[in-house]
Design a protein around this motif. Structure first.
Motif, PDB file in Angstrom:
ATOM      1  N   PRO A 250       0.822  -1.211   0.000  1.00  0.00           N
ATOM      2  CA  PRO A 250       0.000   0.000   0.000  1.00  0.00           C
ATOM      3  C   PRO A 250       0.857   1.262   0.000  1.00  0.00           C
ATOM      4  O   PRO A 250       1.898   1.326   0.653  1.00  0.00           O
ATOM      5  N   SER A 251       0.416   2.256  -0.728  1.00  0.00           N
ATOM      6  CA  SER A 251       1.117   3.535  -0.761  1.00  0.00           C
ATOM      7  C   SER A 251       0.853   4.325   0.522  1.00  0.00           C
ATOM      8  O   SER A 251      -0.027   3.978   1.324  1.00  0.00           O
ATOM      9  N   ASP A 252       1.607   5.399   0.703  1.00  0.00           N
ATOM     10  CA  ASP A 252       1.375   6.271   1.860  1.00  0.00           C
ATOM     11  C   ASP A 252      -0.050   6.829   1.825  1.00  0.00           C
ATOM     12  O   ASP A 252      -0.691   6.980   2.874  1.00  0.00           O
ATOM     13  N   LEU A 253      -0.546   7.118   0.631  1.00  0.00           N
ATOM     14  CA  LEU A 253      -1.910   7.640   0.509  1.00  0.00           C
ATOM     15  C   LEU A 253      -2.928   6.597   0.973  1.00  0.00           C
ATOM     16  O   LEU A 253      -3.881   6.934   1.693  1.00  0.00           O
ATOM     17  N   ALA A 254      -2.730   5.336   0.596  1.00  0.00           N
ATOM     18  CA  ALA A 254      -3.656   4.282   1.014  1.00  0.00           C
ATOM     19  C   ALA A 254      -3.638   4.115   2.523  1.00  0.00           C
ATOM     20  O   ALA A 254      -4.691   3.960   3.156  1.00  0.00           O
ATOM     21  N   ASN A 255      -2.454   4.158   3.125  1.00  0.00           N
ATOM     22  CA  ASN A 255      -2.360   4.020   4.577  1.00  0.00           C
ATOM     23  C   ASN A 255      -3.022   5.203   5.284  1.00  0.00           C
ATOM     24  O   ASN A 255      -3.690   5.030   6.316  1.00  0.00           O
ATOM     25  N   TYR A 256      -2.874   6.391   4.735  1.00  0.00           N
ATOM     26  CA  TYR A 256      -3.502   7.572   5.332  1.00  0.00           C
ATOM     27  C   TYR A 256      -5.023   7.471   5.240  1.00  0.00           C
ATOM     28  O   TYR A 256      -5.735   7.738   6.221  1.00  0.00           O
ATOM     29  N   ARG A 257      -5.523   7.107   4.091  1.00  0.00           N
ATOM     30  CA  ARG A 257      -6.972   6.974   3.929  1.00  0.00           C
ATOM     31  C   ARG A 257      -7.544   5.941   4.892  1.00  0.00           C
ATOM     32  O   ARG A 257      -8.625   6.127   5.452  1.00  0.00           O
ATOM     33  N   ARG A 258      -6.814   4.850   5.098  1.00  0.00           N
ATOM     34  CA  ARG A 258      -7.312   3.797   5.973  1.00  0.00           C
ATOM     35  C   ARG A 258      -7.440   4.297   7.408  1.00  0.00           C
ATOM     36  O   ARG A 258      -8.396   3.974   8.116  1.00  0.00           O
ATOM     37  N   THR A 259      -6.461   5.065   7.873  1.00  0.00           N
ATOM     38  CA  THR A 259      -6.528   5.572   9.248  1.00  0.00           C
ATOM     39  C   THR A 259      -7.691   6.542   9.429  1.00  0.00           C
ATOM     40  O   THR A 259      -8.206   6.690  10.539  1.00  0.00           O
ATOM     41  N   LEU A 260      -8.103   7.193   8.368  1.00  0.00           N
ATOM     42  CA  LEU A 260      -9.259   8.083   8.463  1.00  0.00           C
ATOM     43  C   LEU A 260     -10.559   7.297   8.592  1.00  0.00           C
ATOM     44  O   LEU A 260     -11.516   7.747   9.227  1.00  0.00           O
ATOM     45  N   ASP A 261     -10.583   6.103   7.997  1.00  0.00           N
ATOM     46  CA  ASP A 261     -11.808   5.295   7.976  1.00  0.00           C
ATOM     47  C   ASP A 261     -12.029   4.516   9.263  1.00  0.00           C
ATOM     48  O   ASP A 261     -13.133   4.427   9.777  1.00  0.00           O
ATOM     49  N   ALA A 262     -10.953   3.929   9.790  1.00  0.00           N
ATOM     50  CA  ALA A 262     -11.101   3.065  10.970  1.00  0.00           C
ATOM     51  C   ALA A 262      -9.735   2.794  11.555  1.00  0.00           C
ATOM     52  O   ALA A 262      -8.718   2.847  10.851  1.00  0.00           O
ATOM     53  N   PRO A 263      -9.656   2.483  12.841  1.00  0.00           N
ATOM     54  CA  PRO A 263      -8.358   2.142  13.454  1.00  0.00           C
ATOM     55  C   PRO A 263      -7.865   0.798  12.924  1.00  0.00           C
ATOM     56  O   PRO A 263      -8.623  -0.029  12.425  1.00  0.00           O
ATOM     57  N   VAL A 264      -6.569   0.614  13.041  1.00  0.00           N
ATOM     58  CA  VAL A 264      -5.953  -0.640  12.597  1.00  0.00           C
ATOM     59  C   VAL A 264      -6.378  -1.777  13.528  1.00  0.00           C
ATOM     60  O   VAL A 264      -6.311  -1.642  14.758  1.00  0.00           O
ATOM     61  N   ALA A 265      -6.823  -2.886  12.955  1.00  0.00           N
ATOM     62  CA  ALA A 265      -7.228  -4.039  13.751  1.00  0.00           C
ATOM     63  C   ALA A 265      -5.991  -4.697  14.352  1.00  0.00           C
ATOM     64  O   ALA A 265      -4.996  -4.855  13.661  1.00  0.00           O
ATOM     65  N   PRO A 266      -6.034  -5.074  15.631  1.00  0.00           N
ATOM     66  CA  PRO A 266      -4.860  -5.709  16.240  1.00  0.00           C
ATOM     67  C   PRO A 266      -4.667  -7.127  15.698  1.00  0.00           C
ATOM     68  O   PRO A 266      -5.623  -7.777  15.282  1.00  0.00           O
ATOM     69  N   PRO A 267      -3.413  -7.612  15.697  1.00  0.00           N
ATOM     70  CA  PRO A 267      -3.184  -8.996  15.290  1.00  0.00           C
ATOM     71  C   PRO A 267      -3.936  -9.970  16.185  1.00  0.00           C
ATOM     72  O   PRO A 267      -4.112  -9.725  17.379  1.00  0.00           O
ATOM     73  N   VAL A 268      -4.400 -11.077  15.610  1.00  0.00           N
ATOM     74  CA  VAL A 268      -5.112 -12.092  16.386  1.00  0.00           C
ATOM     75  C   VAL A 268      -4.107 -13.029  17.001  1.00  0.00           C
ATOM     76  O   VAL A 268      -3.184 -13.483  16.331  1.00  0.00           O
TER      77      VAL A 268
END
Length: 268
Positions: A250-268
């Motif tokens: 993922p590009s920096d833009l994709a990672n930024y957009r994702r953080t705007l949508d929802a928090p990162v899910a923790p590893p299971v």
């Protein structure tokens, strides 16, 4: 889906469920070294997107990864569910039934050419964790070998003769602002087939699956004739393949957009 031609035809895209058993029996697996190159060492959470009967899923699970297999075909997933320790979900690349940033890698074997890329790439970027991997794989038959060329000519007809039987994902990946630099690699392997297996390989191709029964049987008779003139039973017919791999993140833009949508899910 092997070297099926680019898949904009919904009828061919839906044809695989009806030939799930033939697909599983006739299609080749993927070399473990290809997956190791794509995702690296360590135990990862992997989404096999467009998993089909689980050819790629089985290799990833055997390497010790935690795998969820997603495919739109219930018939294909019914075969995949026979694999121990693998989760399966009915779903599409354009609407992945997983949480934001929930997997370390998305692998797509023989299926990316069937996706609606404008909708699928944002979904793939959404479910990947930061620095996750998108890996695309295709098994390409080595048609330099004369009898392999005859098999593909029988299956693909005019598309094969015109050179339209392969799909190049590079332009799509390079034009996307959601993914970064694309790396490529190629791995050689072989798939052993008997007479029935070669027929099942042909039956599993979308171009053959959607033919009328009469035309399909004519193609299969050609396949049988090629086997009979080439194979030397009891030795298997060794179909040569190259596995073409594409790896990007993922590009920096994709990672930024994702953080705007929802928090990162923790590893299971």
């Amino acid at each position: 889906m092997s070297t099926d031609e680019p898949g904009s035809d919904p009828g061919r895209a839906r044809s695989f469920g009806a030939v799930a058993a033939a697909y599983d029996a006739g299609r080749p697996t993927f070399p473990a070294e290809a997956l190791s190159w794509l995702v690296g060492p360590g135990r990862l959470q992997i989404l096999d997107l467009g998993a089909g009967t689980g050819k790629l899923t089985a290799v990833a699970a055997a390497l010790g990864h935690d795998v969820v297999a997603v495919d739109p075909s219930e018939e294909m997933l019914a075969v995949c569910r026979r694999l121990p320790g693998v989760d399966t979900m009915v779903g599409a690349a354009e609407s992945i039934p997983l949480a934001h940033a929930s997997v370390d890698a998305v692998l797509v074997g023989q299926a990316f050419h069937w996706f609606d890329h404008a909708r699928a790439l944002p979904e793939i970027a959404r479910v990947l964790r930061p620095n996750g991997v998108l890996g695309l794989l295709w098994n390409r038959s080595d048609t330099v070998v004369p009898w392999v060329r005859r098999i593909h000519r029988a299956m693909m007809g005019e598309d094969f003769l015109a050179g339209n039987d392969q799909f190049d994902p590079m332009p799509i990946l390079l034009q996307s602002d959601l993914f970064s630099y694309v790396e490529t690699a190629r791995f050689r392997h072989w798939h052993d087939l008997d007479r029935t297996g070669l027929r099942q390989l042909a039956q599993s191709h979308s171009r053959v699956a959607v033919l009328t029964e009469t035309r399909r049987e004519a193609v299969l008779e050609q396949i049988d004739a090629i086997y009979d003139s080439t194979a030397r039973p009891p030795e298997p017919l060794r179909m040569p393949y190259f596995t073409e791999c594409y790896r990007t993140r993922p590009s920096d833009l994709a990672n930024y957009r994702r953080t705007l949508d929802a928090p990162v899910a923790p590893p299971v």
